[in-house]
Write a protein that holds these residues in place. Structure first.
Motif, PDB file in Angstrom:
ATOM      1  N   GLY A  35       0.768  -1.210   0.011  1.00 58.27           N
ATOM      2  CA  GLY A  35       0.136   0.009  -0.004  1.00 58.27           C
ATOM      3  C   GLY A  35       0.915   1.434   0.059  1.00 58.27           C
ATOM      4  O   GLY A  35       2.143   1.120   0.224  1.00 58.27           O
ATOM      5  N   PRO A  36       0.198   2.420  -0.160  1.00 62.71           N
ATOM      6  CA  PRO A  36       1.107   3.657  -0.243  1.00 62.71           C
ATOM      7  C   PRO A  36       1.987   3.943   1.049  1.00 62.71           C
ATOM      8  O   PRO A  36       3.018   4.498   0.740  1.00 62.71           O
ATOM      9  CB  PRO A  36       0.147   4.764  -0.878  1.00 62.71           C
ATOM     10  N   LYS A  37       1.230   3.878   2.139  1.00 60.52           N
ATOM     11  CA  LYS A  37       2.007   4.147   3.362  1.00 60.52           C
ATOM     12  C   LYS A  37       3.218   3.442   3.354  1.00 60.52           C
ATOM     13  O   LYS A  37       4.335   3.663   4.006  1.00 60.52           O
ATOM     14  CB  LYS A  37       1.252   3.919   4.593  1.00 60.52           C
ATOM     15  N   THR A  38       3.148   1.871   3.251  1.00 58.63           N
ATOM     16  CA  THR A  38       4.141   1.022   3.288  1.00 58.63           C
ATOM     17  C   THR A  38       5.343   1.529   2.272  1.00 58.63           C
ATOM     18  O   THR A  38       6.546   1.407   2.524  1.00 58.63           O
ATOM     19  CB  THR A  38       4.048  -0.404   3.232  1.00 58.63           C
ATOM     20  N   LEU A  39       5.008   1.551   1.078  1.00 61.30           N
ATOM     21  CA  LEU A  39       5.822   2.079   0.074  1.00 61.30           C
ATOM     22  C   LEU A  39       6.718   3.166   0.420  1.00 61.30           C
ATOM     23  O   LEU A  39       7.940   3.466   0.309  1.00 61.30           O
ATOM     24  CB  LEU A  39       5.349   2.291  -0.980  1.00 61.30           C
ATOM     25  N   GLN A  40       5.750   4.230   0.912  1.00 59.33           N
ATOM     26  CA  GLN A  40       6.518   5.458   1.389  1.00 59.33           C
ATOM     27  C   GLN A  40       7.634   5.308   2.401  1.00 59.33           C
ATOM     28  O   GLN A  40       8.775   5.779   2.535  1.00 59.33           O
ATOM     29  CB  GLN A  40       5.380   6.488   1.912  1.00 59.33           C
TER      30      GLN A  40
END
Length: 238
Positions: A184-189
């Motif tokens: 998800g975007p938060k983990t990728l961030q």
């Protein structure tokens, strides 16, 4: 890139410009070593396609969410290509989240083509180039068009702001990020920020400066995030 058993250490070479590869690499362990070599692999958002010389088998690794041990027996040689974040699904034929934290034989995705590739690499000259060519040939379409915009907007932004900037809902952003990146975007961030910090620290920047430049609240925040993603301190990773 040196390919013989005299090149028994980790080596990277730059990928051809404009390709989906982050780098090409080899890694080996001397035949006379007294014990296996076990090294820590940390998350970087990438997927690697790796030829194991001893088995003449091609494997797929990642994307990872935490530290993964890589075990090389004495005399083993690996040749790999590293796919940039978000570019693996068209090559592998499956969403990236299907490969998350995985180590999977390529034959499960490519069938007999993977076995033929593994055997062809035994006698190949520039094995990394041959492996890269085979991977590139499987990319009949580009990655999700959302990938470049997401990568460009994610640093220091909220998921809501990124979704608004891309003109999609947060739910759609998460679904497409999972398929493209495996996260998800938060983990990728978190993973991209961790990799920025690691690159700055390896370049010799003081850790307090690294924390600020990479976007952490402070050095303690960085230390907690680095340990959570890698199982080690940033100094242990240098």
């Amino acid at each position: 890139m040196q390919e013989g058993m005299d090149a028994l250490r980790y080596r990277e070479s730059a990928a051809p410009p404009g390709t989906v590869f982050a780098c090409l690499w080899t890694h080996g362990h001397p035949a006379g070593a007294p014990a296996p070599l076990v090294q820590r692999v940390v998350p970087d958002g990438c997927v690697d396609v790796i030829w194991w010389a001893r088995r003449a088998e091609v494997m797929v690794a990642g994307p990872d969410t935490g530290p993964m041990p890589a075990r090389l027996e004495p005399g083993e040689l690996l040749v790999g290509v590293r796919l940039r974040p978000g570019t693996a699904p068209p090559v592998l034929g499956v969403p990236a989240d299907a490969m998350r934290d995985g180590r999977v034989p390529l034959r499960e995705l490519w069938g007999a083509d993977a076995d033929r590739l593994g055997e062809a690499l035994v006698d190949a000259g520039d094995r990394a180039a041959v492996l890269a060519g085979a991977v590139r040939a499987r990319m009949t379409e580009g990655p999700d068009p959302l990938v470049p915009g997401l990568m460009a907007r994610l640093e220091g932004a909220s998921v809501r702001a990124v979704a608004e900037g891309l003109g999609v809902s947060e739910r759609q952003l998460r679904r497409r990020a999972l398929a493209a990146f495996g996260y998800g975007p938060k983990t990728l961030q978190r993973i991209l920020r961790f990799q920025r910090a690691l690159a700055l620290a390896r370049a010799g920047r003081p850790l307090a400066d690294v924390a600020y430049a990479a976007g952490y609240a402070d050095q303690a925040h960085m230390a907690n995030e680095v340990r959570g993603l890698s199982g080690a301190t940033i100094r242990e990773l240098l």
